[in-house]
Design a protein around this motif. Structure first.
Motif, short mmCIF file in Angstrom:
data_model
loop_
_atom_site.label_atom_id
_atom_site.label_comp_id
_atom_site.label_asym_id
_atom_site.label_seq_id
_atom_site.Cartn_x
_atom_site.Cartn_y
_atom_site.Cartn_z
N LYS A 1 0.76 -1.05 -0.06
CA LYS A 1 -0.19 -0.04 0.11
C LYS A 1 0.94 1.29 0.11
CE LYS A 1 -4.23 -1.83 1.99
NZ LYS A 1 -4.89 -2.13 3.16
N ARG A 2 1.83 1.22 0.80
CA ARG A 2 2.90 2.44 0.91
C ARG A 2 3.35 2.68 -0.74
NH1 ARG A 2 7.90 2.46 4.68
NH2 ARG A 2 7.39 4.34 5.60
N LYS A 3 3.80 1.45 -1.37
CA LYS A 3 4.46 1.58 -2.56
C LYS A 3 3.43 2.45 -3.61
CE LYS A 3 7.56 -1.17 -5.32
NZ LYS A 3 8.25 -2.39 -5.75
N GLU A 4 2.52 1.91 -3.38
CA GLU A 4 1.35 2.44 -4.31
C GLU A 4 1.11 3.79 -4.18
OE1 GLU A 4 -2.06 -0.12 -3.45
OE2 GLU A 4 -1.12 -1.64 -4.69
N VAL A 5 1.42 4.44 -3.13
CA VAL A 5 0.94 5.92 -2.95
C VAL A 5 2.35 6.98 -2.58
CG1 VAL A 5 -1.40 5.47 -2.20
CG2 VAL A 5 0.29 5.48 -0.31
#
Length: 142
Positions: free
Chosen positions: A114-118
């Motif tokens: 989720k971090r990588k996506e945002v």
């Protein structure tokens, strides 16, 4: 005026936009595009769809003020973007924007996939916040 900020990357490019009053910088989306020209086109399309009147491209200047390969690539990105849009495109020093975005992510405990996506759109929002603060403190340059 609505301003679009771009955190260009080879595989992920983060976009952020502010409101008409230039008060709030919000993450917009992440472009998952490795092809340089298609990424520029998708960025131009996002600017048009969101009615941006100015585009800020993050310039990853080295901490000592020199410009390296990443800065040159971002400058080329901005140049190509200018060919596709009818609004001004400016470079903006983005030193430490990703580090700041990571700090924010840690504070809200956003980790993993989720971090990588945002992360890139959060970095774009940090770039835009920096630019908006500068504009607010230097109205004579607007």
């Amino acid at each position: 005026m609505k301003i679009l900020a771009v955190d260009y990357g080879d595989s992920r490019t983060g976009l952020a936009i502010c409101d008409e009053g230039e008060i709030l910088a919000s993450p917009l989306k992440t472009l998952f595009e490795r092809n340089f020209d298609r990424c520029v086109e998708q960025t131009a399309q996002a600017a048009q769809e969101n009615h941006a009147k100015l585009i800020i491209v993050g310039d990853p200047v080295n901490m000592n003020g020199t410009r390296g390969e990443r800065s040159e690539k971002c400058t080329l990105f901005a140049k190509k973007l200018r060919e596709l849009v009818e609004v001004p495109v400016r470079m903006w020093d983005e030193r430490s924007s990703t580090v700041t975005a990571i700090t924010y992510m840690n504070e809200i405990n956003k980790r993993g996939k989720k971090r990588k996506e945002v992360l890139d759109q959060a970095a774009a929002a940090v770039i835009l916040e920096s630019f908006l603060q500068y504009r607010k403190n230097h109205p004579e340059e607007n």
